[in-house]
Design a protein around this motif. Structure first.
Motif, short mmCIF file in Angstrom:
data_model
loop_
_atom_site.label_atom_id
_atom_site.label_comp_id
_atom_site.label_asym_id
_atom_site.label_seq_id
_atom_site.Cartn_x
_atom_site.Cartn_y
_atom_site.Cartn_z
N ASN A 92 0.84 -1.20 0.00
CA ASN A 92 0.00 0.00 0.00
C ASN A 92 0.87 1.25 0.00
OD1 ASN A 92 0.09 1.18 3.00
ND2 ASN A 92 0.12 -1.06 3.11
N PHE A 93 0.33 2.33 -0.56
CA PHE A 93 1.12 3.55 -0.73
C PHE A 93 1.39 4.24 0.60
CE2 PHE A 93 0.47 3.04 -5.20
CZ PHE A 93 1.53 3.74 -5.79
N ALA A 94 0.48 4.17 1.55
CA ALA A 94 0.72 4.82 2.84
C ALA A 94 1.99 4.28 3.50
CB ALA A 94 -0.49 4.63 3.76
N THR A 95 2.16 2.96 3.47
CA THR A 95 3.36 2.36 4.06
C THR A 95 4.59 2.71 3.24
OG1 THR A 95 2.06 0.54 4.95
CG2 THR A 95 4.44 0.20 4.78
N ARG A 96 4.48 2.69 1.92
CA ARG A 96 5.64 3.01 1.07
C ARG A 96 6.13 4.43 1.31
NH1 ARG A 96 2.33 0.49 -3.86
NH2 ARG A 96 2.68 -1.73 -3.40
N TYR A 97 5.21 5.38 1.43
CA TYR A 97 5.61 6.76 1.71
C TYR A 97 6.26 6.86 3.09
CZ TYR A 97 3.15 8.60 -2.38
OH TYR A 97 2.75 8.88 -3.67
N PHE A 134 11.50 7.82 -3.27
CA PHE A 134 10.21 7.31 -3.77
C PHE A 134 9.23 8.45 -4.04
CE2 PHE A 134 5.93 5.60 -3.12
CZ PHE A 134 5.95 4.46 -3.92
N ALA A 135 9.25 9.47 -3.19
CA ALA A 135 8.31 10.58 -3.35
C ALA A 135 8.66 11.46 -4.55
CB ALA A 135 8.26 11.41 -2.07
N CYS A 136 9.91 11.44 -4.99
CA CYS A 136 10.27 12.16 -6.22
C CYS A 136 9.54 11.56 -7.42
CB CYS A 136 11.78 12.07 -6.48
SG CYS A 136 12.84 13.00 -5.38
N VAL A 137 9.48 10.24 -7.44
CA VAL A 137 8.91 9.53 -8.58
C VAL A 137 7.39 9.45 -8.47
CG1 VAL A 137 8.98 7.35 -9.86
CG2 VAL A 137 11.03 8.19 -8.72
N PHE A 138 6.90 9.29 -7.23
CA PHE A 138 5.46 9.20 -7.00
C PHE A 138 5.07 10.29 -5.99
CE2 PHE A 138 6.97 4.88 -7.95
CZ PHE A 138 6.18 4.57 -9.06
N PRO A 139 4.95 11.54 -6.46
CA PRO A 139 4.65 12.63 -5.53
C PRO A 139 3.29 12.52 -4.87
CG PRO A 139 4.58 13.40 -7.80
CD PRO A 139 5.16 12.02 -7.84
N GLU A 140 2.35 11.83 -5.52
CA GLU A 140 1.02 11.64 -4.94
C GLU A 140 0.59 10.20 -5.14
OE1 GLU A 140 -1.72 14.35 -6.65
OE2 GLU A 140 -0.72 16.15 -5.89
N ALA A 141 -0.14 9.68 -4.18
CA ALA A 141 -0.69 8.34 -4.33
C ALA A 141 -1.78 8.36 -5.40
CB ALA A 141 -1.28 7.86 -3.01
N PRO A 142 -1.90 7.28 -6.17
CA PRO A 142 -2.95 7.23 -7.19
C PRO A 142 -4.34 7.26 -6.57
CG PRO A 142 -1.93 5.08 -6.92
CD PRO A 142 -1.11 6.05 -6.13
N ALA A 143 -5.29 7.67 -7.34
CA ALA A 143 -6.67 7.71 -6.86
C ALA A 143 -7.14 6.31 -6.49
CB ALA A 143 -7.58 8.30 -7.94
N PRO A 144 -8.06 6.19 -5.56
CA PRO A 144 -8.56 4.87 -5.15
C PRO A 144 -9.03 4.05 -6.36
CG PRO A 144 -9.40 6.55 -3.69
CD PRO A 144 -8.69 7.27 -4.79
N GLY A 145 -8.58 2.81 -6.42
CA GLY A 145 -8.97 1.92 -7.50
C GLY A 145 -7.99 1.86 -8.65
#
Length: 215
Positions: A92-97, A134-145
């Motif tokens: 999950n993205f919360a843990t990755r961030y 990681f946040a450089c590449v994925f600045p925001e988590a994708p929308a749900p789904g």
């Protein structure tokens, strides 16, 4: 889980001296399709203790530190300080961030991978040595789904074996200084069409996590 299982097995077999593993889940029958570190007779056992049994069977000389708890921001930095390299196989993205922020704060290189259905990706994030976080590449988590976890979208059982083995390979390279790592690059593996793609990654000067770090 699926990524951590093969990564742990290969790192233990390679003789990595001290391995810490943190997870708060227990083994269920649905895990056995892809989480090869576990076994049917250990269903219901905390995953970290099941993993300890498997790793000791492969290499009894490895020091394994099982943490049967959930990784939180409150304990992540202190925990990471005891290790040279962090591997993140969370789903999950919360843990990755959270893992990324703790790794950046500790100045530790982070090998992070993710899988879904037939595709996986892996990179080595290390802003202390010039690579993006990681946040450089994925600045925001994708929308749900848009990026569902394996429990929602499913995953072909052998895929985490392939990508988890890649995590172990990158860890061994990082430890030994061999070859060219995935620092600043992302490898995307498409199992359905048997294709690999490698993309170059760059740091973002305005990254709120690592923007102030000088390599």
């Amino acid at each position: 889980g699926g990524l951590g299982s093969p990564a742990l097995m290969y790192l233990a077999a390679a003789g990595v001296g001290t391995i810490g593993v943190i997870d708060d889940d227990i083994v269920s029958v649905s895990n056995l399709q892809r989480q090869i570190v576990h076994a049917d007779d250990r269903i219901g056992m905390p995953k970290v203790f099941s993993a300890a049994i498997a790793l000791k069977a492969v290499n009894p000389h490895v020091t394994l530190r099982p943490y049967n708890r959930r990784l939180t921001a409150e304990i992540a930095r202190e925990l990471f300080a005891d290790y040279d390299l962090i591997l993140d196989g969370s789903d999950n993205f919360a843990t990755r961030y959270m893992v990324n922020e703790a790794a950046v704060a500790a100045g530790k290189p982070l090998i992070s991978a993710a899988i879904a259905q037939w595709e996986g990706q892996i990179s080595l994030y290390d802003p202390a040595r010039g690579a993006p976080c990681f946040a450089c590449v994925f600045p925001e988590a994708p929308a749900p789904g848009l990026a569902p976890a394996c429990a929602e979208a499913g995953v072909m059982g052998a895929l985490p074996g392939v990508v988890g083995a890649m995590m172990a390979a990158e860890a061994i390279k990082e430890i030994t200084g061999a070859g060219e790592s995935l620092r600043g690059r992302m490898l995307v593996y498409d199992a359905l069409y048997a294709e690999n793609r490698v993309m170059k990654l760059k740091r973002r000067a305005d990254c709120p996590v690592c923007g102030g770090i000088r390599a």
